[in-house]
Design an enzyme around this catalytic site. Structure first.
Site, PDB file in Angstrom:
ATOM      1  N   HIS A   1      -9.957  -5.483  10.969  1.00  0.00           N
ATOM      2  CA  HIS A   1     -10.596  -5.222   9.685  1.00  0.00           C
ATOM      3  C   HIS A   1     -11.963  -4.561   9.831  1.00  0.00           C
ATOM      4  O   HIS A   1     -12.770  -4.588   8.904  1.00  0.00           O
ATOM      5  CB  HIS A   1     -10.762  -6.533   8.895  1.00  0.00           C
ATOM      6  CG  HIS A   1      -9.480  -7.184   8.523  1.00  0.00           C
ATOM      7  ND1 HIS A   1      -8.723  -7.891   9.423  1.00  0.00           N
ATOM      8  CD2 HIS A   1      -8.798  -7.228   7.350  1.00  0.00           C
ATOM      9  CE1 HIS A   1      -7.637  -8.355   8.824  1.00  0.00           C
ATOM     10  NE2 HIS A   1      -7.657  -7.961   7.568  1.00  0.00           N
TER      11      HIS A   1
ATOM     12  N   GLU B   1       0.811  -1.221   0.000  1.00  0.00           N
ATOM     13  CA  GLU B   1       0.000   0.000   0.000  1.00  0.00           C
ATOM     14  C   GLU B   1       0.843   1.269   0.000  1.00  0.00           C
ATOM     15  O   GLU B   1       0.535   2.225  -0.723  1.00  0.00           O
ATOM     16  CB  GLU B   1      -0.948   0.001   1.203  1.00  0.00           C
ATOM     17  CG  GLU B   1      -2.161  -0.908   1.066  1.00  0.00           C
ATOM     18  CD  GLU B   1      -1.848  -2.365   1.350  1.00  0.00           C
ATOM     19  OE1 GLU B   1      -2.723  -3.217   1.128  1.00  0.00           O
ATOM     20  OE2 GLU B   1      -0.701  -2.646   1.799  1.00  0.00           O
TER      21      GLU B   1
END
Length: 390
Positions: free
Chosen positions: A185, A116
């Site tokens: 998450h 990322e």
């Protein structure tokens, strides 16, 4: 037909050598079947998947609304491209980018390794040289790996360059809780990113929000974070004739009165707008008129809309799934205290938030950690039924 919009059906029917009148009959049958099926109150009669044409309105999934926005903006501007994990050959982790790789090729729909920080930095650099990248994170939780790039490289660039170098880039992906994906998450990053000057943050609710705000974000000269919701991708909602126009955009920084009311205001955003509407339906049976404000934009906040609804009803409840400390509701409370809206309040403001803990994995505990209908109703009742102590 499930994934097509109304104007694509005759073309596909022709390619398959199916008469158009047969396709029309099939659509009419599907429409009648949908009408006969029970619907969910929370999504105001919306169902999962599918699309159909009804006069000037088309129903399509949130997933398809985002896809349409991406497609239209890529067609409009050759500088727009998408980059992220599995966005190309796999058609996107949630199939939001379905078909775009085939249409625009591997120079404009780019698969990346699981890095990322790397591909976010690459995209930011390209935005300085005339491109308009759209960075997809498989989940905004993973954007934490790139938060230095997002905040220090993108959000601050225009200021640090003395207004000479803008950074037109979009960061997008599912934010907040899903179902059974536990603490790492399931975080809501609404307050995290809306805390940062130089970064615009939006969190849509329905198809029109998703399409209009996505297009506005891509056209904006500033970095924009779009916080989507995984559990909304498959929900179908109506898209008006106006919203189907290729130049339809929703200005960033403008809230929407999702439901008019007179007794109490519920100010919320994203998926929780549906929960607020459900609570309003329940409270209506008890004689309480609830106004629901869909913020849409978290930075900048629509101060005029917040103050106007507070002054109109005199009672305010905020609703969010994130943690309570330094949340969006806390910011709204400060706004009400620091303005003349305080003089219009007939009761203290109430906040409904997620629990102040990491998200549990067990279903029962996960539900307990998130705002439920009963929590919203209880907050509304505390605000509207408050009595002075004897």
């Amino acid at each position: 037909l499930r994934s097509t919009t109304h104007y694509e059906i005759p073309k596909r029917a022709l390619s398959l050598h199916i008469p158009d009148h047969f396709v029309t009959d099939l659509i009419m049958f599907a429409s009648a079947l949908r009408t006969a099926l029970p619907t969910s109150r929370r999504f105001a009669g919306l169902s999962i998947q599918g699309s159909k044409r009804t006069l000037a309105t088309v129903e399509l999934s949130v997933r398809d609304a985002i896809n349409a926005a991406l497609d239209e903006e890529m067609e409009r501007d050759d500088g727009v491209y998408i980059i992220g994990e599995e966005v190309a050959q796999y058609q996107g982790a949630y199939k939001v980018t379905k078909g775009l790789y085939q249409k625009y090729g591997d120079k404009r729909v780019i698969d990346t390794p699981i890095t990322e920080m790397g591909f976010t930095g690459l995209a930011i650099g390209s935005s300085f040289k005339g491109c308009r990248p759209i960075v997809e994170f498989m989940t905004i939780n993973f954007a934490m790996q790139a938060i230095d790039q997002i905040v220090n490289s993108a959000a601050k660039q225009y200021y640090m360059s003395g207004g000479t170098l803008s950074c037109p880039i979009v960061f997008r992906g599912p934010n907040g809780n899903s179902a059974g994906v536990a603490a790492q998450h399931s975080q809501c990053f609404a307050s995290w990113y809306s805390h940062c000057p130089g970064l615009k943050v939006v969190m849509p609710y329905d198809c029109e929000d998703y399409k209009g705000l996505t297009k506005a974000a891509i056209r904006d000269e500033n970095p924009v974070m779009i916080l989507e919701h995984e559990l909304m991708y498959g929900v179908t909602m109506p898209l008006s004739d106006e919203a189907q126009d290729k130049d339809f955009v929703i200005p960033i920084g403008k809230a929407k009165t999702q439901l008019e009311g007179t007794d109490v205001s519920v100010i919320t955003f994203g998926k929780n707008v549906g929960l607020a509407l459900e609570a309003a339906e329940v409270m209506a049976t008890k004689g309480v008129s609830v106004e629901v404000i869909n913020l849409r934009s978290l930075r900048p906040l629509d101060l005029d809309a917040i103050l106007a609804t507070a002054k109109k009803t005199g009672r305010v409840v905020t609703l969010e799934s994130g943690w309570p400390q330094n949340g969006i509701g806390a910011e709204i409370a400060a706004i009400l205290m620091e303005t003349d809206a305080f003089n219009y309040l007939d009761a203290p403001m109430e906040r409904v938030t997620g629990a102040d803990i990491p998200m549990p994995y067990a279903l029962e505990l996960e539900n307990a950690a998130l705002p439920q209908l009963s929590d919203v109703i209880a907050a509304i009742e505390r605000t509207t039924y408050r009595k002075l102590a004897a």
